[in-house]
Motif scaffolding. Structure first.
Motif, PDB file in Angstrom:
ATOM      1  N   GLY A  61       0.731  -1.148   0.049  1.00 49.97           N
ATOM      2  CA  GLY A  61      -0.078  -0.116  -0.068  1.00 49.97           C
ATOM      3  C   GLY A  61       0.887   1.135   0.053  1.00 49.97           C
ATOM      4  O   GLY A  61       1.938   1.338   0.715  1.00 49.97           O
ATOM      5  N   GLU A  62       0.486   2.320  -0.872  1.00 49.49           N
ATOM      6  CA  GLU A  62       1.156   3.272  -0.906  1.00 49.49           C
ATOM      7  C   GLU A  62       0.226   4.691  -0.729  1.00 49.49           C
ATOM      8  O   GLU A  62      -0.923   4.326  -1.172  1.00 49.49           O
ATOM      9  CB  GLU A  62       1.813   3.531  -2.275  1.00 49.49           C
ATOM     10  CG  GLU A  62       2.977   2.259  -2.685  1.00 49.49           C
ATOM     11  CD  GLU A  62       4.210   2.888  -2.056  1.00 49.49           C
ATOM     12  OE1 GLU A  62       4.534   4.009  -1.909  1.00 49.49           O
ATOM     13  OE2 GLU A  62       5.171   2.060  -1.547  1.00 49.49           O
ATOM     14  N   PRO A  63       0.781   5.509  -0.207  1.00 49.82           N
ATOM     15  CA  PRO A  63       2.016   5.730   0.620  1.00 49.82           C
ATOM     16  C   PRO A  63       1.822   5.336   2.009  1.00 49.82           C
ATOM     17  O   PRO A  63       0.702   5.148   2.566  1.00 49.82           O
ATOM     18  CB  PRO A  63       2.227   7.410   0.762  1.00 49.82           C
ATOM     19  CG  PRO A  63       0.812   7.899   0.710  1.00 49.82           C
ATOM     20  CD  PRO A  63       0.067   6.991  -0.061  1.00 49.82           C
ATOM     21  N   LYS A  64       2.934   4.980   2.717  1.00 49.51           N
ATOM     22  CA  LYS A  64       3.148   4.540   3.988  1.00 49.51           C
ATOM     23  C   LYS A  64       3.286   5.691   4.730  1.00 49.51           C
ATOM     24  O   LYS A  64       4.008   6.672   4.512  1.00 49.51           O
ATOM     25  CB  LYS A  64       3.997   3.407   4.153  1.00 49.51           C
ATOM     26  CG  LYS A  64       3.736   2.176   3.510  1.00 49.51           C
ATOM     27  CD  LYS A  64       4.979   1.219   3.667  1.00 49.51           C
ATOM     28  CE  LYS A  64       4.659  -0.044   2.824  1.00 49.51           C
ATOM     29  NZ  LYS A  64       5.743  -0.860   2.858  1.00 49.51           N
ATOM     30  N   TYR A  65       2.848   5.541   6.101  1.00 44.81           N
ATOM     31  CA  TYR A  65       2.979   6.858   7.026  1.00 44.81           C
ATOM     32  C   TYR A  65       3.613   6.372   8.324  1.00 44.81           C
ATOM     33  O   TYR A  65       3.568   5.536   8.723  1.00 44.81           O
ATOM     34  CB  TYR A  65       1.624   7.329   7.502  1.00 44.81           C
ATOM     35  CG  TYR A  65       0.567   7.825   6.123  1.00 44.81           C
ATOM     36  CD1 TYR A  65       1.035   9.064   5.661  1.00 44.81           C
ATOM     37  CD2 TYR A  65      -0.288   7.104   5.756  1.00 44.81           C
ATOM     38  CE1 TYR A  65       0.400   9.604   4.499  1.00 44.81           C
ATOM     39  CE2 TYR A  65      -0.944   7.539   4.597  1.00 44.81           C
ATOM     40  CZ  TYR A  65      -0.597   8.763   4.007  1.00 44.81           C
ATOM     41  OH  TYR A  65      -1.514   9.338   3.138  1.00 44.81           O
ATOM     42  N   VAL A  66       4.394   7.520   8.830  1.00 42.88           N
ATOM     43  CA  VAL A  66       5.200   7.364  10.079  1.00 42.88           C
ATOM     44  C   VAL A  66       4.400   8.464  11.122  1.00 42.88           C
ATOM     45  O   VAL A  66       4.386   9.721  10.502  1.00 42.88           O
ATOM     46  CB  VAL A  66       6.520   7.469   9.916  1.00 42.88           C
ATOM     47  CG1 VAL A  66       7.190   7.594  11.294  1.00 42.88           C
ATOM     48  CG2 VAL A  66       7.212   6.731   9.183  1.00 42.88           C
TER      49      VAL A  66
END
Lengths: 513, 127
Positions: free
Chosen positions: A102-107
């Motif tokens: 899955g894009e985008p990934k989050y921090v």
């Protein structure tokens, strides 16, 4: 002439020699700094000073010498556990998000610190914002994310300002943005400001708030690491967790995992507050005993009073009595004692603290912070508050204790998020260790600590009264009668039990019973 | 500002260390006022202003005046750390603008630490 200079020099030397070394002062000497490594020694608004103290070297290492999987592996091997409360294995979280598609990934960095008496995260951001930014960037590299958010509460204006400034500096240096340090890694961080709702520190509510929805928890059918923010893979860690990351990457997992206890590695930051001589922010090795923290580092209880309990873990935690002071502080031990590590607030209570009142305070807090979604939490806390208020007013019934226990278990069972499932902890732990105090309130209509206003009276002890009139002059309610050379009298029907006379009388002539 | 390379990081580190360094030639003293929210609430800004005022008068070249986040001991804020060349840094507690002026006069300029306001000297345990 020469002699006099000599003696001056010697004098000066003698003077400096009598200043104790920082390491011999327990408050400082017993601390080991990792997350707080730059406190007090760098200007938080200067990225250059952070760089001068090994800053961004871990990121450089992570971009050149390590593959993203190596970073995850290092964090896994370090056994770093989330410092925000739950103590979840950080490496496992990162690994799961790295694997997820899955894009985008989050921090996301959770800086929505809301526990009463806790200010670890605020202090880290105010003292060393780049340590958090670097930790987040490393996480981004590890899981393949390009965007990060810091969710910070509006009540922390200075921390927010310093963090915003740090982000700008990092961008100006290209340490955030496209192709960081000439690599193929691009990452940027944005600030999301919370409006101060306690529940928004809960992961799903926090995500909802960032998404622009009402900050309410949602059922966790999916792992956030797979379907988190906007249903994309997300890592959510606390400020202190991220601050620990750069040193781990720079010095290696073994360096970190060599410190602490079997299941809790490294150090933990605590804010030591309440009835304690050295109020302060401390970082100690996991496994340090509560006794050492309170009596060595904290310097014990002021005014020669006796220790009664220490509350850890905020409203989700519990009160730990003196008999358990030799317990070592780590995630498991604290849970066993009916409390929890939490984010690191540590509130010390002395003999003048009423445990029923403490329980009432925390339930009141959770009651007003409950988002209202689950009836168990919303109305359950209301019912608990009613019972506790009744007990503190001397109107408690014998069956109230059982009722409190039953309610606690129901709320734990039926609530969706951590706020609800842990809100009964302060009641359960005080019932577990201080039941007799509840019984005193209920059966004998007495508050042993002299706190619950409905159960205490202030009277003048004639034998101690020096007829000075200080109590008379200080009573804001004009409830004291006094004339020169006469003993003061407190008129009970006018007395509001504020306790000012008790405080100002130097001759112990006011009795509180 | 162009994006940094890893080499630039090392260069910045070196340059900053040098510029923050105290030496025999000068500046010989570094004053750090600890200014977290807690310190400011206890009056650290006034302490900072007071140091600035004195520095207007004396030779600025000799002194680096800077600030940092909280030093940890909330109950004794405002705190100030004074580091003179060749000596361990000294931590002062419960500082008022008046004491700050006294520190400038006695400790920074003459090298006589004001023992009654000092908690300890030395470095914290950073692993």
């Amino acid at each position: 002439m020469g002699d006099s200079t000599m003696s001056k020099e010697t004098k000066k030397k003698e003077k400096t020699q009598t200043i104790p070394d920082l390491n011999s002062v327990p408050f400082f000497g017993r601390q080991i700094l990792i997350a707080l490594r730059n406190r007090g020694r760098i200007n938080p608004e200067s990225i250059d000073e952070y760089i001068a103290h090994d800053g961004y070297q871990a990121l450089a290492k992570g971009l050149t010498k390590l593959k993203p999987t190596d970073i995850v592996e290092q964090i896994k091997q370090s056994s770093l556990r989330g410092r925000g409360g739950g103590g979840f294995d950080t490496g496992r979280k990162w690994a799961s998000a790295a694997k997820a598609t899955g894009e985008p990934k989050y921090v996301i960095c959770n800086a929505d610190e809301g526990d009463p008496g806790a200010y670890m995260d605020r202090s880290i951001i105010e003292a060393d914002p780049h340590s958090v930014i670097e930790g987040m960037a490393l996480c981004g590299r590890a899981i393949g994310s390009t965007v990060g958010y810091v969710y910070i509460r509006a009540e922390y204006p200075l921390a927010r300002k310093i963090l915003g400034h740090a982000l700008e500096q990092a961008r100006a240096y290209g340490l955030l943005g496209e192709n960081i340090l000439d690599s193929d890694f691009s990452f940027d961080i944005f600030i999301k400001q919370g409006a101060g709702a306690f529940v928004c520190g809960e992961s799903s509510a926090l995500r909802a708030s960032i998404e622009g929805n009402v900050g309410e928890p949602t059922p966790k059918y999916d792992h956030a690491t797979e379907k988190g923010l906007w249903k994309k893979p997300t890592v959510l860690n606390n400020v202190e967790s991220f601050a620990n990351v750069p040193p781990i990457i720079l010095k290696g997992a073994q360096w970190f995992s060599a410190m602490g206890t079997e299941h809790s590695k490294g150090t933990k930051v605590f804010s030591l507050v309440g009835k304690i001589v050295n109020t302060g922010l401390i970082e100690v090795l996991m496994g340090t005993t509560l006794r050492d923290i309170i009596f060595e580092i904290g310097g014990g209880i002021p005014d020669g009073k006796a220790f009664k309990a220490v509350q850890t873990g905020g409203p989700s935690g519990g009160c730990i009595p003196e008999s358990l002071l030799d317990m070592s502080v780590d995630f498991e031990e604290l849970s066993k004692a009916g409390s929890m590590m939490g984010s690191g607030g540590m509130i010390v209570m002395d003999e003048d603290t009423c445990m029923v009142n403490v329980a009432k305070y925390f339930i009141e807090f959770c009651n007003s912070e409950s988002c209202g979604k689950c009836i168990s939490c919303r109305d359950g806390s209301e019912a608990m508050l009613e019972i506790l208020t009744r007990i503190s007013e001397g109107k408690g019934k014998e069956e109230d204790i059982t009722l409190l226990e039953e309610l606690s278990n129901a709320i734990k069972e039926a609530s969706l998020c951590g706020l609800g499932t842990s809100l009964p902890n302060p009641v359960l732990s005080t019932l577990r260790y201080f039941k007799e105090e509840y019984q005193e309130h209920i059966v004998h209509k007495r508050c042993p600590a002299g706190v619950c206003k409905a159960l205490i009276t202030f009277t003048v002890l004639e034998k101690n009264c020096t007829k000075c009139g200080v109590c008379f002059k200080n009573c804001p309610y004009e409830a004291i009668t006094w004339k020169k050379k006469e003993i003061a009298v407190i008129n009970q029907n006018q007395c509001k039990k504020c306790g000012i006379c008790y405080e100002v009388c130097k001759f112990k002539a006011i009795e509180r019973k | 500002m162009a994006a940094l390379s890893i080499k630039d990081l090392t260069a910045i580190a070196k340059k900053t260390k040098e510029s923050m360094q105290i030496s025999a030639q000068g500046p010989h003293t570094k004053i750090t006022v600890h200014m977290g929210t807690c310190g400011i609430a206890a009056g650290a800004q006034k302490v900072m202003d007071s140091f600035k005022e004195v520095l207007e008068i004396v030779d600025k070249k000799d002194v680096i005046l800077t600030y940092s986040g909280c030093a940890g001991l909330c109950s004794n804020e405002p705190m100030v750390t004074i580091e003179r060349y060749g000596e361990k840094p000294i931590k002062y507690i419960n500082i008022t603008p008046k004491i700050a002026r006294e520190i400038m006069k006695q400790h920074v300029q003459k090298g006589n630490p004001l023992k009654e306001y000092i908690i300890a000297k030395g470095y914290e345990n950073i692993v």
